[in-house]
Design an enzyme around this catalytic site. Structure first.
Site, PDB file in Angstrom:
ATOM      1  N   HIS A 172       0.719  -1.375   0.232  1.00 42.11           N
ATOM      2  CA  HIS A 172       0.329  -0.059   0.402  1.00 42.11           C
ATOM      3  C   HIS A 172       0.702   1.280   0.396  1.00 42.11           C
ATOM      4  O   HIS A 172       1.839   0.952   0.211  1.00 42.11           O
ATOM      5  CB  HIS A 172      -0.972  -0.271   0.989  1.00 42.11           C
ATOM      6  CG  HIS A 172      -0.024  -0.254   2.103  1.00 42.11           C
ATOM      7  ND1 HIS A 172       0.497  -1.378   3.304  1.00 42.11           N
ATOM      8  CD2 HIS A 172       0.524   0.561   3.481  1.00 42.11           C
ATOM      9  CE1 HIS A 172       0.893  -0.815   4.499  1.00 42.11           C
ATOM     10  NE2 HIS A 172       1.206   0.587   4.085  1.00 42.11           N
ATOM     11  N   HIS A 203       5.466   6.185  -1.564  1.00 38.13           N
ATOM     12  CA  HIS A 203       6.191   4.529  -1.601  1.00 38.13           C
ATOM     13  C   HIS A 203       5.413   4.106  -0.582  1.00 38.13           C
ATOM     14  O   HIS A 203       4.437   4.139  -0.415  1.00 38.13           O
ATOM     15  CB  HIS A 203       7.404   5.455  -0.740  1.00 38.13           C
ATOM     16  CG  HIS A 203       6.997   4.465   0.610  1.00 38.13           C
ATOM     17  ND1 HIS A 203       6.641   6.568   1.436  1.00 38.13           N
ATOM     18  CD2 HIS A 203       7.242   3.871   1.450  1.00 38.13           C
ATOM     19  CE1 HIS A 203       6.316   5.667   3.050  1.00 38.13           C
ATOM     20  NE2 HIS A 203       6.717   4.367   3.064  1.00 38.13           N
TER      21      HIS A 203
END
Lengths: 170, 170
Positions: free
Chosen positions: B34, B115
């Site tokens: 995620h 990220h």
């Protein structure tokens, strides 16, 4: 990709189910406790949007409803699956029928027995032990169902949520 | 309960990240790959509905947008976290700001570095090895972001999705 449709119960009920699944369900780490509305089937990514739209249409026809669960049951001897039995209600059965009437996936293999699995793939001995122990629990869960979930399987066997559908909330 | 807000990337990108997370991320079994938009914070069940409504309002202000990811990077020496760097875009940064401007949870501890973690809690030696290996990969992911996810933590540390929010899809 493999998808399915489930209801995730409240955190409280999921935590309860996980306390047993941790020991008795080999799929414990792959999917949270759930009630299956449409079993796993294969869909192309290009069809996913249409399936999702049809689920949204179904969701809009419903209002949130209440379910209760008060006992542990088993699919033995068909399957050594121990589960929390969810009492069928008209809304739940109708929702199940609507979703399974869509032209996607296979027709259900069994009659709809709403349930949340707490143990599976048990040997005969384990099954007797686990069911014998869990059936003695005094349980009384009342849950509001206000959403259901389209989920998909990753390559490692874990499931994630593609979309949630809120009942009647538009 | 503990909640957070994330973007789950495509199945393809999740499968890619998991192929490394399996070995290098102790949270591999607890949450799918995620991109965090709002870090884990505590919310009462009575506030959850309001938070969800505010996220829905934010979602409606956006249209789906594209992100790209082409390299592996690291937070070393601050944290031994190896990640797939997502190139910041105006929409992504604005979405992050909108969500973090809500009166919920704590202000972000760090500047937003979009990220997807592929390794964490690595020893110094592991970090050098893993980063040294992964930074050589030729990567070129392009993803459409058309939704984000409000997630909650179960007692066992696993995360489930409470609601998905479709960007501009009303």
């Amino acid at each position: 990709m493999k998808v399915g449709v489930v209801i995730y119960p409240s955190k409280k009920l999921q935590d309860f189910a996980n306390s047993y699944r941790k020991r008795y369900d080999p799929y414990y780490a792959l999917i949270p406790p759930h009630m299956t509305l449409k079993a796993r089937f294969d869909i192309s990514e290009s069809q996913l949007n249409d399936f999702s739209n049809k689920l949204e249409e179904i969701a809009q026809k419903y209002q949130p409803f209440t379910i209760t669960a008060k006992k542990i049951s088993t699919f033995h001897p068909v399957n050594n699956v121990v589960y929390l039995k969810v009492n069928p209600t008209e809304e739940l059965e109708k929702l199940y029928d609507d979703i399974n009437s869509l032209e996607y996936g296979n027709p259900p293999e069994y009659a709809f027995v709403p349930h949340i699995t707490v143990g599976q793939e048990l040997s005969e001995g384990e099954h007797s032990d686990v069911y014998g122990q869990l059936r003695l629990l005094k349980l009384d869960f009342t849950e509001e169902v206000d959403r259901f979930h389209l989920i998909y399987e990753l390559e490692n066997g874990a499931w994630n949520v593609y979309e949630t559908f809120l009942l009647g909330n538009k």
